[in-house]
Design a protein around this motif. Structure first.
Motif, mmCIF file in Angstrom:
data_model
loop_
_atom_site.group_PDB
_atom_site.id
_atom_site.type_symbol
_atom_site.label_atom_id
_atom_site.label_comp_id
_atom_site.label_asym_id
_atom_site.label_seq_id
_atom_site.Cartn_x
_atom_site.Cartn_y
_atom_site.Cartn_z
ATOM 1 N N LEU A 220 0.883 -1.176 0.185
ATOM 2 C CA LEU A 220 0.090 -0.215 0.217
ATOM 3 C C LEU A 220 0.858 1.237 -0.018
ATOM 4 C CD1 LEU A 220 -2.557 -1.183 2.842
ATOM 5 C CD2 LEU A 220 -2.660 -1.589 0.256
ATOM 6 N N ASN A 221 0.588 2.027 -0.954
ATOM 7 C CA ASN A 221 1.267 3.271 -1.204
ATOM 8 C C ASN A 221 0.286 4.662 -0.734
ATOM 9 O OD1 ASN A 221 2.854 5.440 -1.631
ATOM 10 N ND2 ASN A 221 3.598 4.822 -3.927
ATOM 11 N N SER A 222 0.357 4.867 0.316
ATOM 12 C CA SER A 222 -0.360 6.086 0.828
ATOM 13 C C SER A 222 -0.031 7.357 0.293
ATOM 14 C CB SER A 222 -0.587 6.075 2.358
ATOM 15 O OG SER A 222 0.684 6.372 3.061
ATOM 16 N N VAL A 223 1.306 7.652 -0.144
ATOM 17 C CA VAL A 223 1.524 8.793 -0.658
ATOM 18 C C VAL A 223 0.765 8.981 -2.062
ATOM 19 C CG1 VAL A 223 3.595 10.001 -1.910
ATOM 20 C CG2 VAL A 223 4.081 8.413 0.020
ATOM 21 N N ASN A 224 0.586 7.973 -2.629
ATOM 22 C CA ASN A 224 -0.154 8.205 -4.108
ATOM 23 C C ASN A 224 -1.849 8.006 -4.003
ATOM 24 O OD1 ASN A 224 2.105 8.634 -5.229
ATOM 25 N ND2 ASN A 224 2.293 6.395 -6.192
ATOM 26 N N ASN A 225 -2.274 7.573 -2.779
ATOM 27 C CA ASN A 225 -3.548 7.443 -2.288
ATOM 28 C C ASN A 225 -3.773 7.644 -0.973
ATOM 29 O OD1 ASN A 225 -6.381 6.910 -1.756
ATOM 30 N ND2 ASN A 225 -6.265 5.136 -3.167
ATOM 31 N N PRO A 226 -3.969 9.008 -0.499
ATOM 32 C CA PRO A 226 -3.818 9.442 0.891
ATOM 33 C C PRO A 226 -5.181 8.454 1.694
ATOM 34 C CG PRO A 226 -3.965 11.291 -0.241
ATOM 35 C CD PRO A 226 -4.072 10.295 -1.381
ATOM 36 N N ALA A 227 -6.209 8.133 0.955
ATOM 37 C CA ALA A 227 -7.019 7.365 1.891
ATOM 38 C C ALA A 227 -6.618 6.111 2.229
ATOM 39 C CB ALA A 227 -8.314 6.862 0.756
ATOM 40 N N LEU A 228 -5.580 5.773 1.843
ATOM 41 C CA LEU A 228 -4.944 4.326 2.404
ATOM 42 C C LEU A 228 -3.980 4.656 3.659
ATOM 43 C CD1 LEU A 228 -3.730 2.783 -0.827
ATOM 44 C CD2 LEU A 228 -5.618 2.055 0.455
ATOM 45 N N LYS A 229 -4.135 6.122 4.243
ATOM 46 C CA LYS A 229 -3.256 6.345 5.313
ATOM 47 C C LYS A 229 -4.212 6.178 6.554
ATOM 48 C CE LYS A 229 -0.708 10.468 3.619
ATOM 49 N NZ LYS A 229 -0.437 11.868 3.728
ATOM 50 N N ASP A 230 -5.447 5.761 6.323
ATOM 51 C CA ASP A 230 -6.414 5.351 7.349
ATOM 52 C C ASP A 230 -6.155 3.962 7.707
ATOM 53 O OD1 ASP A 230 -8.723 4.861 8.833
ATOM 54 O OD2 ASP A 230 -10.135 6.227 7.723
ATOM 55 N N LYS A 231 -5.619 3.783 8.867
ATOM 56 C CA LYS A 231 -5.734 2.391 9.480
ATOM 57 C C LYS A 231 -6.869 1.509 9.308
ATOM 58 C CE LYS A 231 -3.483 -0.433 13.000
ATOM 59 N NZ LYS A 231 -2.964 -0.494 14.304
ATOM 60 N N ASN A 232 -7.813 2.108 9.642
ATOM 61 C CA ASN A 232 -9.186 1.480 9.687
ATOM 62 C C ASN A 232 -9.554 0.886 8.096
ATOM 63 O OD1 ASN A 232 -9.775 1.696 12.245
ATOM 64 N ND2 ASN A 232 -10.663 3.648 12.042
ATOM 65 N N LEU A 233 -9.430 1.671 6.975
ATOM 66 C CA LEU A 233 -9.622 1.089 5.579
ATOM 67 C C LEU A 233 -8.649 0.072 5.449
ATOM 68 C CD1 LEU A 233 -10.616 1.407 2.996
ATOM 69 C CD2 LEU A 233 -9.003 3.038 2.413
ATOM 70 N N ARG A 234 -7.283 0.081 5.883
ATOM 71 C CA ARG A 234 -6.327 -0.996 5.394
ATOM 72 C C ARG A 234 -6.595 -2.197 6.156
ATOM 73 N NH1 ARG A 234 -2.530 3.224 7.082
ATOM 74 N NH2 ARG A 234 -1.873 1.954 8.853
ATOM 75 N N THR A 235 -7.180 -1.923 7.590
ATOM 76 C CA THR A 235 -7.642 -3.278 8.137
ATOM 77 C C THR A 235 -8.779 -3.568 7.714
ATOM 78 O OG1 THR A 235 -6.887 -2.437 10.147
ATOM 79 C CG2 THR A 235 -8.341 -3.939 10.391
ATOM 80 N N ALA A 236 -9.851 -2.979 6.962
ATOM 81 C CA ALA A 236 -10.968 -3.589 6.301
ATOM 82 C C ALA A 236 -10.742 -4.151 5.214
ATOM 83 C CB ALA A 236 -12.136 -2.390 6.247
ATOM 84 N N LEU A 237 -9.951 -3.689 4.505
ATOM 85 C CA LEU A 237 -9.423 -4.271 2.913
ATOM 86 C C LEU A 237 -8.912 -5.542 3.145
ATOM 87 C CD1 LEU A 237 -7.876 -1.182 1.246
ATOM 88 C CD2 LEU A 237 -10.151 -2.213 0.729
ATOM 89 N N GLY A 238 -8.283 -5.831 4.276
ATOM 90 C CA GLY A 238 -7.501 -7.207 4.679
ATOM 91 C C GLY A 238 -8.665 -8.063 5.011
ATOM 92 N N MET A 239 -9.650 -7.681 5.812
ATOM 93 C CA MET A 239 -10.484 -8.335 6.397
ATOM 94 C C MET A 239 -11.706 -8.932 5.253
ATOM 95 S SD MET A 239 -11.331 -6.302 9.921
ATOM 96 C CE MET A 239 -12.688 -7.584 10.321
ATOM 97 N N ALA A 240 -11.630 -8.135 4.315
ATOM 98 C CA ALA A 240 -12.792 -8.374 3.167
ATOM 99 C C ALA A 240 -12.090 -9.454 2.282
ATOM 100 C CB ALA A 240 -13.002 -7.154 2.251
ATOM 101 N N ILE A 241 -10.896 -9.771 2.193
ATOM 102 C CA ILE A 241 -10.341 -10.720 1.282
ATOM 103 C C ILE A 241 -10.730 -12.226 1.796
ATOM 104 C CG2 ILE A 241 -8.511 -11.570 -0.039
ATOM 105 C CD1 ILE A 241 -7.265 -8.720 0.353
ATOM 106 N N ASN A 242 -11.324 -13.046 1.098
ATOM 107 C CA ASN A 242 -11.625 -14.406 1.209
ATOM 108 C C ASN A 242 -10.396 -15.162 0.791
ATOM 109 O OD1 ASN A 242 -12.178 -17.114 1.731
ATOM 110 N ND2 ASN A 242 -14.353 -16.817 1.271
ATOM 111 N N LYS A 243 -9.388 -15.374 1.659
ATOM 112 C CA LYS A 243 -7.974 -16.015 1.248
ATOM 113 C C LYS A 243 -8.261 -17.464 0.993
ATOM 114 C CE LYS A 243 -5.499 -12.663 3.704
ATOM 115 N NZ LYS A 243 -4.575 -12.298 4.825
#
Length: 570
Positions: free
Chosen positions: A312-335
């Motif tokens: 994740l490169n939060s420099v190019n997408n500031p929304a990725l600075k939000d830890k809650n979003l990063r956590t949710a993106l990981g939780m959403a993936i059915n590995k």
């Protein structure tokens, strides 16, 4: 008192006695009835059969299987060799041959020691080492090889292992290395470096070294040596043949002839495997159904400390600075769905970049003089929680979240990315764009410039405990491999301590702290680890390379490979 067997008469008595026994046996057979003769013959046959079974059972129970020398083995490879010289090789076909014909420094060492400050490594080569042409292999070859690697004009891919390292020739067999700073993984560098002969390349200017015929017809120090190669009129090398190197100092290989057949496509390779024109091949990519269904082959899932993640490169997408979003993106993936659908179960879901219980800080284990740790997969836990991920994303202040994921143009990664996109859209992400690029474009236009919001990529550890190249802040920009541009003073200190302090207890504590820190900070979404796949003939025995960090490591125990064996009594 004289031994009668020394008498010249004795030589006549033995055949006379044997003849007398035969006459007696004939008289007995004549004196009995036909029925009695049949009974006697049947009894004798039963005795012979029972004796044979008893001997066979004894050998089976008390015997052991011993490989025998002989035979030939042909491996299929996609691509072709260009320069079989380990100082310059970046082509996997070249590296494969180099692993068989060139010995690494670590395997040639008889004695070594480390200074108290961890900066000086003194090594002594084994006595009587020879190149395949009969010339002595000495410390001069060690110095020449490393000096060539360090020469900027060589542009060697191994230069990172030897930057700042000073060398001193102590004697014909001894060399001392002085490091700019303590580095507990230095013995791995000795393992990764294969020697080239000074008496062959020493008189050639560095600019012309790549033109030497010895780059395709090498003088060897490994278990095999060059025999011949064949090529088409257009120059494509179709076959490369090796034979046993009788000058090799280690155990001679059981398989006397080892060859490579080269192909432009996987389809052609699989076709020849089916026709039994080749005996096996290796693959870093998942195997297709057409391979797994082949008869008379066995597939080895060889342990390899590598993982795939979304950086994740939060420099190019500031929304990725939000830890809650990063956590949710990981939780959403059915590995688990990805593992079953894309890999047919031949991968492992992960939540961390650390291969736990695989780590040894004893340098001797790298040099092959101590027991190597047994393979254990990454410790895993499932973070999948689609409902909670959707709730977190719904509660975020930013409602219109758009993501762009850059991936290598590789079929199995394309399938993985589509599955992830489906999961993210289902969790409430507004839009997900997948950008696929070939490897050259991906490295040149994206990785080098860090020009991406999210990047799906794979990492392979040379040392499972050394996370420095991938997560230290000094590696944020190319050629560093910190693809998330991750910065953490605490993490930096832990990685530096792991590299410099040769204390197993503190090393494990530091690794656990680093692992926890990386999981809490969430600079990447860790997806799965995957083994290296080796497809081999069911006739091949002895394949057991252990944990490999590069595809050519599959030949780590090639001298134990064999095609036939016999059982002998212990």
């Amino acid at each position: 008192s004289k031994d009668p067997t020394h008498s010249p008469v004795w030589g006549f008595l033995v055949p006379l006695r044997a003849s007398s026994h035969m006459q007696t046996l004939k008289l007995i057979l004549k004196s009995i009835s036909e029925k009695e003769r049949v009974t006697l013959i049947i009894a004798f046959a039963i005795f012979v059969f029972a004796l044979t079974i008893t001997i066979a059972k004894t050998i089976e129970e008390r015997g052991t299987s011993a490989p025998v020398r002989g035979g030939s083995y042909v491996e299929g490879v996609i691509g072709q060799p260009i320069m079989v010289n380990p100082v310059f090789s970046s082509n996997q076909a070249d590296k494969d041959i180099s692993a068989l014909v060139y010995a690494d420094i670590a395997s040639l060492i008889s004695d070594w020691k480390i200074s108290d400050d961890g900066r000086e490594y003194s090594v002594k080569l084994k006595e009587g080492l020879l190149w395949s042409d009969g010339e002595p292999l000495t410390s001069d070859d060690v110095l020449f090889t490393i000096q060539t690697i360090q020469n900027p004009d060589a542009r060697s891919p191994l230069v990172k292992d030897w930057q700042g390292v000073e060398m001193e020739r102590v004697s014909q067999l001894q060399v001392k290395f002085t490091l700019p700073a303590p580095y507990v993984f230095f013995t791995k560098n000795l393992k990764n470096t294969r020697l080239i002969p000074r008496h062959i390349f020493g008189s050639i200017p560095i600019e012309n070294m790549g033109l030497s015929e010895y780059n395709l017809e090498p003088v060897a120090s490994g278990p095999y040596k060059f025999a011949s190669f064949a090529k088409r009129k257009d120059g494509f090398i179709t076959e490369y043949r090796l034979v046993t190197n009788e000058q090799y100092e280690g155990q001679k290989p059981y398989i006397e002839q080892f060859s490579f057949n080269y192909y432009a496509s996987t389809a052609d390779l699989i076709k020849d495997l089916r026709l039994r024109k080749i005996d096996g091949f290796g693959s870093a990519l998942p195997l297709g159904a057409e391979t797994r269904s082949l008869p008379r082959v066995k597939i080895e899932n060889t342990p390899m400390p590598r993982y795939y993640a979304i950086f994740l490169n939060s420099v190019n997408n500031p929304a990725l600075k939000d830890k809650n979003l990063r956590t949710a993106l990981g939780m959403a993936i059915n590995k688990e769905k990805i593992i079953n659908k894309v890999f047919k179960g031949n991968a492992t879901p992960i939540e961390s970049p650390l291969f736990k219980n695989l780590i040894s800080f004893d340098p001797q284990s790298t040099l092959g003089t101590a027991t190597t740790p047994q393979w254990t997969e990454m410790q895993t836990s499932s973070s999948y929680d689609a409902e909670n991920a959707a709730r977190i994303i719904a509660d975020l202040k930013t409602k219109d979240i758009k993501l762009n994921l850059v991936i290598p143009k590789v079929p199995f990664l394309e399938k993985v990315a589509e599955s992830i996109k489906e999961d993210w859209l289902g969790a409430g992400i507004s839009d997900v764009t997948i950008t696929e690029k070939d490897t050259t474009t991906l490295i040149g236009d994206y990785v080098k410039t860090r020009n991406y919001e999210m990047l799906m990529f794979g990492n392979i550890y040379e040392n499972p405990a050394d996370l420095f190249p991938f997560w230290h802040s000094s590696q944020r920009f190319y050629p560093g491999l910190n693809l998330s541009i991750y910065q953490s003073t605490e993490a930096d200190k832990l990685m530096e301590a792991i590299r410099q302090k040769n204390d197993p207890k503190s090393q494990r504590i530091n690794l656990e702290r680093l692992d926890t820190l990386l999981q809490n900070d969430g600079p990447a979404i860790f997806l799965f680890s995957m083994p290296y796949f080796y497809v081999r003939s069911s006739l091949l025995n002895g394949f057991n390379p252990g944990v490999i960090t590069s595809p050519e490591d599959r030949f780590a125990n090639v001298t134990d490979w064999n095609l036939a064996s016999v059982r002998i009594l212990k």
